[in-house]
Design an enzyme around this catalytic site. Structure first.
Site, PDB file in Angstrom:
ATOM      1  N   HIS A 136       0.845  -1.196   0.000  1.00 41.68           N
ATOM      2  CA  HIS A 136       0.000   0.000   0.000  1.00 41.68           C
ATOM      3  C   HIS A 136       0.876   1.239   0.000  1.00 41.68           C
ATOM      4  CE1 HIS A 136      -0.337   0.984   4.611  1.00 41.68           C
ATOM      5  NE2 HIS A 136       0.880   0.671   4.268  1.00 41.68           N
ATOM      6  N   CYS A 183       5.945   5.767   4.729  1.00 41.82           N
ATOM      7  CA  CYS A 183       4.734   5.103   4.213  1.00 41.82           C
ATOM      8  C   CYS A 183       4.180   5.824   2.987  1.00 41.82           C
ATOM      9  CB  CYS A 183       3.675   5.022   5.300  1.00 41.82           C
ATOM     10  SG  CYS A 183       4.198   3.995   6.662  1.00 41.82           S
ATOM     11  N   HIS A 206       4.871   0.128  -0.454  1.00 42.84           N
ATOM     12  CA  HIS A 206       5.727  -0.735   0.358  1.00 42.84           C
ATOM     13  C   HIS A 206       4.836  -1.842   0.897  1.00 42.84           C
ATOM     14  CE1 HIS A 206       3.865   2.120   3.123  1.00 42.84           C
ATOM     15  NE2 HIS A 206       3.870   1.132   3.996  1.00 42.84           N
ATOM     16  N   HIS A 213       3.544  -5.021   3.735  1.00 50.42           N
ATOM     17  CA  HIS A 213       3.411  -5.470   5.124  1.00 50.42           C
ATOM     18  C   HIS A 213       2.921  -6.906   5.146  1.00 50.42           C
ATOM     19  CE1 HIS A 213       3.786  -1.534   7.030  1.00 50.42           C
ATOM     20  NE2 HIS A 213       2.971  -1.041   6.116  1.00 50.42           N
ATOM     21  N   ASP A 243      -5.024 -10.356  -0.190  1.00 52.58           N
ATOM     22  CA  ASP A 243      -3.724 -11.037  -0.097  1.00 52.58           C
ATOM     23  C   ASP A 243      -2.949 -10.915  -1.409  1.00 52.58           C
ATOM     24  OD1 ASP A 243      -1.759 -12.545   1.206  1.00 52.58           O
ATOM     25  OD2 ASP A 243      -2.550 -14.430   0.401  1.00 52.58           O
ATOM     26  N   HIS A 244      -1.685 -10.485  -1.299  1.00 55.59           N
ATOM     27  CA  HIS A 244      -0.810 -10.280  -2.457  1.00 55.59           C
ATOM     28  C   HIS A 244      -1.381  -9.272  -3.451  1.00 55.59           C
ATOM     29  CE1 HIS A 244       1.183 -13.684  -0.659  1.00 55.59           C
ATOM     30  NE2 HIS A 244       2.231 -13.398  -1.398  1.00 55.59           N
ATOM     31  N   GLU A 287      -0.005  -4.306  11.657  1.00 59.04           N
ATOM     32  CA  GLU A 287       0.719  -3.994  10.429  1.00 59.04           C
ATOM     33  C   GLU A 287       2.183  -4.385  10.609  1.00 59.04           C
ATOM     34  OE1 GLU A 287      -0.418  -0.284   7.833  1.00 59.04           O
ATOM     35  OE2 GLU A 287       1.075   0.248   9.345  1.00 59.04           O
TER      36      GLU A 287
HETATM   37 NI    NI Z   1       2.563   0.870   5.527  1.00 61.60          NI
END
Ligand code: NI
Length: 144
Positions: free
Chosen positions: A14, A33, A39, A41, A79-80, A124
């Site tokens: 995100h 961020c 990036h 998580h 997911d992914h 996160e």
């Molecule tokens: Ni983040």
């Protein structure tokens, strides 16, 4: 009253960015961020249901069913994925844990066969988590 919790994990990318602010303001608020290409998580989510167990089964909710509800309505969609672009119910939203926990609540609230949604907790990172108990708050939508 009994509380039952199911945990799940997903990995996603995100970028925290508010398009009505300029680059400098976004960087000041979101720092790392705000990285342009995003990036990643490894997220953990915990869904807690409360209620009274069925006296015939001893179950508040069948955990196999709860797992399926979480997978179908949340995990399989995020997911992914890149949360800013790939997920219809997150489009235009700022994908903080605060906002996502409330949006995920909406995704599963009406799908439970028994019990009541009590809490969604999300991590996160190992050290950063949010707990949401269903009180509504304003989540703005922005053009990406
Ligand atoms: Ni983040």
């Amino acid at each position: 009253m009994v509380y039952i919790t199911r945990k799940a994990q997903f990995s996603a990318a995100h970028r925290l960015n508010n398009p009505i602010l300029d680059d400098k303001e976004n960087y000041e608020i979101y720092d790392k961020c705000n990285n342009y290409w995003g990036h990643g998580h490894n997220y953990t989510i915990e869904v807690t249901i409360c209620g009274t167990p069925n006296p015939d089964t001893g179950y508040l909710i069948d955990l196999k069913q709860l797992k399926k509800i979480i997978n179908e309505n949340i995990i399989s969609k995020v997911d992914h994925k890149h949360l800013n672009f790939d997920v219809d119910f997150l489009k235009g939203k700022i994908t903080t844990l605060e906002n996502m926990s409330a949006i995920f609540w909406q995704q599963i609230q009406d799908k439970l066969p028994s019990g009541k949604l009590f809490k969604i907790k999300m991590w996160e990172t190992e050290n950063n988590s949010v707990e949401y108990f269903g009180e509504e708050f304003l989540i703005k939508s922005f053009e990406n």
